[in-house]
Design an enzyme around this catalytic site. Structure first.
Site, mmCIF file in Angstrom:
data_model
loop_
_atom_site.group_PDB
_atom_site.id
_atom_site.type_symbol
_atom_site.label_atom_id
_atom_site.label_comp_id
_atom_site.label_asym_id
_atom_site.label_seq_id
_atom_site.Cartn_x
_atom_site.Cartn_y
_atom_site.Cartn_z
ATOM 1 C CD GLU A 84 -1.093 -0.408 3.787
ATOM 2 O OE1 GLU A 84 -0.987 0.334 4.758
ATOM 3 O OE2 GLU A 84 -1.992 -1.169 3.613
ATOM 4 C CB CYS A 105 3.476 7.314 2.803
ATOM 5 S SG CYS A 105 4.371 6.174 4.333
ATOM 6 C CB CYS A 112 7.857 -5.025 8.911
ATOM 7 S SG CYS A 112 9.267 -4.227 9.199
ATOM 8 C CB CYS A 116 7.330 -0.919 15.257
ATOM 9 S SG CYS A 116 9.161 -0.852 14.508
ATOM 10 C CB CYS A 119 3.956 -0.913 12.948
ATOM 11 S SG CYS A 119 3.908 -0.697 11.415
ATOM 12 N N GLY A 159 7.168 -1.934 5.865
ATOM 13 C CA GLY A 159 8.567 -2.545 5.659
ATOM 14 C C GLY A 159 9.613 -1.440 6.383
ATOM 15 C CD GLU A 160 14.173 -0.196 8.863
ATOM 16 O OE1 GLU A 160 14.934 0.545 8.040
ATOM 17 O OE2 GLU A 160 13.633 -0.039 9.832
ATOM 18 C CB SER A 191 10.957 6.463 7.973
ATOM 19 O OG SER A 191 10.775 6.370 9.253
ATOM 20 C CB SER A 214 10.877 4.892 13.818
ATOM 21 O OG SER A 214 10.053 5.103 12.596
ATOM 22 C CG LEU A 215 13.782 8.449 19.302
ATOM 23 C CD1 LEU A 215 15.142 7.328 19.151
ATOM 24 C CD2 LEU A 215 14.224 9.926 19.757
ATOM 25 C CG HIS A 216 8.112 5.616 17.716
ATOM 26 N ND1 HIS A 216 7.650 6.735 17.211
ATOM 27 C CD2 HIS A 216 8.702 4.808 16.821
ATOM 28 C CE1 HIS A 216 7.797 6.565 15.922
ATOM 29 N NE2 HIS A 216 8.208 5.450 15.554
ATOM 30 C CG ASN A 290 -3.631 6.175 12.677
ATOM 31 O OD1 ASN A 290 -4.972 6.014 12.920
ATOM 32 N ND2 ASN A 290 -3.250 6.374 11.443
ATOM 33 C CB CYS A 333 2.594 1.508 8.271
ATOM 34 S SG CYS A 333 3.349 3.279 8.080
#
Length: 354
Positions: A84, A105, A112, A116, A119, A159-160, A191, A214-216, A290, A333
């Site tokens: 997507e 995006c 993946c 995470c 996600c 994905g990464e 990213s 992507s810290l978070h 989200n 995602c």
């Protein structure tokens, strides 16, 4: 293929090298649907191309349109798996760009492996890397579907990206080349969840591509709850790689930070994050969580999100709070792909996780 490799193949078939430019022009500029549509090539050459190559556009199967005009496209690949892409309308808060931009995006993998915790992409695990044509093809398809030129690309869909670095950079070559989609490298943001060796390798890449992390979580204990990759490369190693990046690149880093209620949204985390961002001269992009079906995280209140942002701003950090677009269209995602592949029985419905 690029002009050099295609010209070499043509030479072996007794064809002039300039045909390579004509063929690639048909694909990336004129957006031809079939080899037979390349009408300035001889019938014999078209037959050779059809015999040796596959010209397979991504099959568009579904679009979800959002109230804020964000659109999510679902594409079926040649092996019947799905990816997507999300076309995001102008937003002055997104990476500091002007308000007349359209950002796409883009996905880099089917599924993946990095898991995470917020996600949907990794809920059914990792299937395969996307090929360069499948990555760049998302841009081509989105422009055809929307009738609009894509101004910015963000490789932060499914994905990464840095786990598929060779194919990603080959796609970037197509996207940025005059013979391809001709989008400047400074309009591309990659990213990553924090793959330290690949960050260092990308820092040595000559193009001035932007980087978002992507810290978070501002500390290992908090980030480790959300980002399994933090067990392999902790924050000290990650920030060391970002120092190296800053020594090689001119563009400011972006630190992505999804705010999750009672997990990483404490004001103490905001203060620690402010210190990291100030030292790295990085921008911070705050995104309220989200909702994803199958996950139990909760988004904080808007008041809480704004308090977190204000601590960063008061510390002199460039911080934006993106009350994210597409919340009404499964824009997290991998969420739409997960639904489709579950319905078709390609994958089993994932168990809820925390």
């Amino acid at each position: 293929m690029n002009p050099e490799t295609l010209a070499e193949w043509l030479k072996g078939e007794g064809e002039p090298a300039f045909r390579a430019g004509q063929i690639l022009n048909w694909i990336w500029k004129k957006k031809v649907a079939s080899i037979d549509g390349m009408t300035n090539l001889s019938a014999a050459l078209r037959a050779k191309l059809a015999e040796h190559f596959r010209l397979h556009a991504l099959e568009h199967t579904h679009t979800q349109g959002s109230k804020d005009t964000t659109r999510k496209f679902l594409f079926r690949l040649h092996d019947h798996r799905y990816v997507e892409s999300v076309l995001i309308p102008a937003n002055p808060a997104l990476y500091g760009e002007k308000s007349d931009r359209r950002t796409l995006c883009v996905s880099s993998q089917v599924g993946c492996a990095y898991g995470c915790k917020f996600c949907a992409s990794g809920l059914a695990g990792f299937t395969r890397n996307l090929q360069p044509s499948e990555i760049a093809g998302q841009v081509l398809a989105a422009e055809m579907l929307s009738g609009e030129r894509v101004d910015n690309l963000v490789f932060m869909g499914m994905g990464e990206p840095l786990a598929n670095l060779d194919n990603l950079l080959a796609a970037v070559s197509i996207i940025t080349s005059d013979w391809g989609l001709h989008l400047g490298a400074r309009h591309l943001t990659i990213s990553t969840s924090g793959l330290v060796p690949q960050i260092q390798k990308l820092a040595d890449h000559p193009q001035q591509i932007r980087l978002a992390i992507s810290l978070h979580g501002a500390t290992d204990d908090v980030r480790g709850q959300i980002m399994p990759v933090n067990k392999k490369w902790g924050t000290a190693e990650l920030f060391g790689a970002l120092d190296y990046w800053n020594s090689k690149k001119k563009q400011h880093l972006t630190l992505e930070y999804i705010l999750i209620d009672n997990v990483n949204d404490s004001l103490e985390q905001a203060r620690i994050l402010a210190g990291h961002a100030r030292r790295l001269n990085a921008k911070v992009n705050l995104i309220p969580y989200n909702t994803v079906e199958g996950l139990e995280w909760v988004r904080p209140s808007e008041t809480r999100c704004k308090a977190f942002r204000d601590i960063l701003k008061n510390a002199g950090v460039s911080a934006t709070l993106r009350l994210e677009k597409g919340h009404d269209i499964d824009a997290a995602c991998g969420q739409l792909r997960l639904k489709q592949e579950t319905e078709e029985g390609i994958i089993e419905a994932p168990m809820k996780q925390r």
